[in-house]
Write an enzyme that holds these catalytic residues in place. Structure first.
Site, PDB file in Angstrom:
ATOM      1  N   CYS A 123      -5.522  -8.793  -3.731  1.00 13.64           N
ATOM      2  CA  CYS A 123      -6.538  -8.719  -2.775  1.00 13.64           C
ATOM      3  C   CYS A 123      -7.761  -9.108  -3.224  1.00 13.64           C
ATOM      4  O   CYS A 123      -7.969  -9.394  -4.506  1.00 13.64           O
ATOM      5  CB  CYS A 123      -6.901  -7.312  -2.503  1.00 13.64           C
ATOM      6  SG  CYS A 123      -8.005  -6.363  -3.701  1.00 13.64           S
TER       7      CYS A 123
ATOM      8  N   ASP B 196       1.060   7.991   7.679  1.00 13.90           N
ATOM      9  CA  ASP B 196      -0.347   7.436   7.940  1.00 13.90           C
ATOM     10  C   ASP B 196      -1.086   8.709   7.156  1.00 13.90           C
ATOM     11  O   ASP B 196      -0.868   9.990   6.826  1.00 13.90           O
ATOM     12  CB  ASP B 196      -0.735   7.965   9.775  1.00 13.90           C
ATOM     13  CG  ASP B 196      -1.366   9.102   9.796  1.00 13.90           C
ATOM     14  OD1 ASP B 196      -0.136  10.069  10.034  1.00 13.90           O
ATOM     15  OD2 ASP B 196      -2.257   9.823   9.840  1.00 13.90           O
TER      16      ASP B 196
HETATM   17 ZN   LIG Z   1      -6.916  -5.251  -5.111  1.00 17.48          ZN
END
Ligand SMILES: [Zn+2]
Length: 372
Positions: A305, A265
């Site tokens: 993305c 994390d």
């Molecule tokens: Zn990206």
């Protein structure tokens, strides 16, 4: 269904497998975005899921102070509260008490501190930390420990580690086992191999579902982090998951996976996303840099993305210059996507037994490093 870690493939010390939990499976090695206060900052749960994230981290310290563990329990637990039905690991609160709280006082039974929000007094003991994590309905509960400051003398590190081992035992006693839920111990011992070994052995005697390596990435430097991993991992059970807490950069993650770590994390991808820093297959970019003002290229041509497929570097640069909140949102999404793509690549490379070649190729791509 029992909590289990099934190791499907190994390459050197690295392992690829699956964690089975009450809230779903987690392919390992896994990266957990940090959902500090019941949210991965600047991301909706759908966006987090879209990156391939299987498990997120919640912070006991923040949630116990606001909105309160009992309140979250009465509202159906943290999964429902934040709309994350998947696995959640919660930390014990100890690290943030030491880094954020005011007027903290450590004793052999726990720590008393004042909230950084309103100055109210609170007490965290091993049993209370485990109880809070139970109220939150954490899939994976962490024992309360003392994160040994760096640097520490051998005597200081030994005393701190031994305190953490006593607290680990009390945490184990307070934990209510349920199918698909887990309790992880935390190895301490600063930079000293003999203390790390003693800590790992003490935790194995108590018995945990997984083993975290704590007290690293707090100023000791990457070479020392890796040396501590090499001194610790051989003393942990071969099959149990190993979790390196609070680490790190993409380069740190690759090196730790090569040394046998299964879980991570870190706030780096989300924090960097809010400050215009992008981790990409080409290296680290600062989107505030004026040279991006007319750059029509995608941030990272290798990334799927929305920031990379629907926008230009020039647009992202503009959003940060104009202080529009979409800038941090898009860049956080991208950074988490980059981390999860890296983890997926590592898992595939381990399965195909070409981890070292994969690591070398990824590192060779990072030609670019821009100052913040
Ligand atoms: Zn990206």
């Amino acid at each position: 269904m029992a909590f289990a870690h099934c190791i499907a493939a190994t390459d050197g010390s690295a392992r690829a497998g699956v964690l089975t939990t009450a809230h779903g499976d987690v392919p390992t090695p896994a990266f957990m975005p940090v959902g500090t206060a019941g949210t991965v900052k600047a991301m909706t749960p759908d966006a987090v899921r879209a990156t391939g994230t299987a498990i997120v981290l919640g912070n006991t310290y923040h949630l116990m102070l606001r909105p309160g563990a009992e309140r979250i329990a009465s509202l159906g637990g943290l999964h429902r509260f934040m709309d994350w039905p998947g696995p959640i690991l919660t930390d014990s609160g100890g690290f943030q008490v030491m880094s954020l709280a005011k007027l903290r006082k450590l004793d052999t039974d726990g720590v008393t501190f004042q909230s950084h929000l309103d100055g109210s007094t609170h007490r965290l003991t091993p049993a209370r930390s485990v109880e809070i994590q139970h109220l939150l309905d954490a899939t994976i509960t962490m024992v309360l420990d003392e994160c040994t400051p760096f640097p520490a003398t051998p005597d200081e590190a030994r005393a701190s580690m031994q305190l953490s081992m006593r607290w680990a035992e009390r945490s184990r006693a307070a934990f209510r086992p349920r199918d698909g839920y887990a309790l992880f111990g935390i190895v301490q011992g600063s930079v000293y191999p003999d203390l790390r070994e003693a800590s790992a052995r003490a935790l194995r005697r108590i018995g945990f579902d997984g083993y975290a390596i704590g007290g690293l990435a707090i100023g000791e430097g990457q070479a020392t982090t890796f040396a501590v991993l090499e001194a610790t991992v051989p003393h942990l059970p071969a099959d149990a998951p190993r979790y390196l807490m609070g680490v790190g950069t993409p380069d740190d993650l690759i090196g730790a996976v090569q040394r046998g770590v299964d879980m991570f994390d870190c706030v780096i991808p989300t924090r960097a996303g809010r400050t215009a820093r992008a981790y990409t297959s080409g290296g680290v970019f600062n989107l505030r840099n004026a040279r991006f003002a007319d750059d029509a290229a995608p941030l990272d041509p290798a990334c799927a993305c929305p920031a990379c497929t629907r926008h230009s570097r020039a647009y992202l640069h503009h959003l940060f210059k104009a202080e529009e909140m979409l800038g941090p949102m898009l860049l956080t999404w991208h950074n988490v996507q980059y981390y999860q793509d890296l983890m997926r690549g590592l898992r595939t490379a381990i399965t195909e037994r070409r981890l070292d070649a994969f690591a070398a190729a990824v590192r060779a791509g990072w030609a670019h490093e821009e100052s913040p």
